[in-house]
Design a protein around this motif. Structure first.
Motif, mmCIF file in Angstrom:
data_model
loop_
_atom_site.group_PDB
_atom_site.id
_atom_site.type_symbol
_atom_site.label_atom_id
_atom_site.label_comp_id
_atom_site.label_asym_id
_atom_site.label_seq_id
_atom_site.Cartn_x
_atom_site.Cartn_y
_atom_site.Cartn_z
ATOM 1 N N LEU A 114 0.882 -1.163 0.000
ATOM 2 C CA LEU A 114 0.000 0.000 0.000
ATOM 3 C C LEU A 114 0.921 1.214 0.000
ATOM 4 O O LEU A 114 1.777 1.344 0.880
ATOM 5 N N VAL A 115 0.782 2.065 -1.014
ATOM 6 C CA VAL A 115 1.632 3.255 -1.116
ATOM 7 C C VAL A 115 0.766 4.476 -0.862
ATOM 8 O O VAL A 115 -0.235 4.703 -1.547
ATOM 9 N N GLN A 116 1.157 5.244 0.147
ATOM 10 C CA GLN A 116 0.463 6.468 0.498
ATOM 11 C C GLN A 116 1.353 7.627 0.068
ATOM 12 O O GLN A 116 2.507 7.710 0.494
ATOM 13 N N THR A 117 0.826 8.496 -0.767
ATOM 14 C CA THR A 117 1.591 9.647 -1.253
ATOM 15 C C THR A 117 0.933 10.921 -0.733
ATOM 16 O O THR A 117 -0.293 11.039 -0.761
ATOM 17 N N TYR A 118 1.756 11.839 -0.254
ATOM 18 C CA TYR A 118 1.275 13.133 0.237
ATOM 19 C C TYR A 118 1.972 14.235 -0.549
ATOM 20 O O TYR A 118 3.169 14.136 -0.825
ATOM 21 N N ILE A 119 1.244 15.297 -0.851
ATOM 22 C CA ILE A 119 1.847 16.483 -1.463
ATOM 23 C C ILE A 119 1.320 17.707 -0.721
ATOM 24 O O ILE A 119 0.106 17.894 -0.591
ATOM 25 N N GLU A 124 6.648 16.398 -1.924
ATOM 26 C CA GLU A 124 6.012 15.091 -2.058
ATOM 27 C C GLU A 124 6.705 14.075 -1.158
ATOM 28 O O GLU A 124 7.930 14.054 -1.070
ATOM 29 N N SER A 125 5.901 13.256 -0.512
ATOM 30 C CA SER A 125 6.411 12.209 0.364
ATOM 31 C C SER A 125 5.624 10.935 0.110
ATOM 32 O O SER A 125 4.461 10.982 -0.293
ATOM 33 N N LYS A 126 6.276 9.804 0.350
ATOM 34 C CA LYS A 126 5.603 8.512 0.204
ATOM 35 C C LYS A 126 5.878 7.678 1.446
ATOM 36 O O LYS A 126 6.969 7.709 2.005
ATOM 37 N N ARG A 127 4.852 6.919 1.831
ATOM 38 C CA ARG A 127 4.995 5.919 2.889
ATOM 39 C C ARG A 127 4.559 4.591 2.289
ATOM 40 O O ARG A 127 3.525 4.512 1.633
ATOM 41 N N PHE A 128 5.362 3.571 2.506
ATOM 42 C CA PHE A 128 5.128 2.254 1.945
ATOM 43 C C PHE A 128 4.740 1.298 3.069
ATOM 44 O O PHE A 128 5.436 1.221 4.086
ATOM 45 N N PHE A 129 3.645 0.567 2.872
ATOM 46 C CA PHE A 129 3.119 -0.348 3.872
ATOM 47 C C PHE A 129 3.088 -1.769 3.329
ATOM 48 O O PHE A 129 2.785 -1.973 2.155
#
Length: 132
Positions: A114-119, A124-129
């Protein structure tokens, strides 16, 4: 549904810079980068139930696609916005209540993650689950 299940954060990209853009202080940024976040998602049609469990807080959020709701970040920043489904991707735009700036977010399944991307403010940042 594809998002259903429990997901544990595995790694981050540019997360501290993203938190800095949000105005999160250095100590909270350092702690936030190691929050051990676990997300449990249950989807029933257009309705979602999301439980977030971390070192700092445990919350439960219920929302319906396309319907605005209020949400607070772990640092207390208050937002209002909605999630929508675009293809196989959850897409959100949340407006900060304190300054009117917009935080964009996506959640998508990429491979077995599950990839969560924030801007926010051009950062831009990503968190990988991984499935827990």
């Amino acid at each position: 549904m594809a998002f259903d299940g429990t997901w544990k954060v595995d790694r981050n990209e540019n997360y501290e810079k993203f938190m800095e853009a949000l105005g999160v202080g250095m100590m909270k940024r350092k702690l936030g980068a190691h929050d051990n976040l676990m997300i449990t998602i249950q989807q029933n049609g257009d309705k979602f139930n999301v439980k977030e469990v971390s070192n700092f807080r445990n919350i439960e959020i219920e929302f319906t696609l396309g319907v605005n709701f209020d949400y607070s970040l772990a640092d207390g920043t208050e937002l209002s916005g909605a999630w929508t489904l675009e293809g196989n991707k959850l897409v959100a735009a949340f407006t900060r209540k304190d300054n009117g700036k917009v935080l964009k977010a996506t959640r998508e399944i990429v491979g077995d993650e599950l990839v969560q991307t924030y801007i926010y403010e051009g950062v831009e940042s990503k968190r990988f689950f991984k499935r827990a």
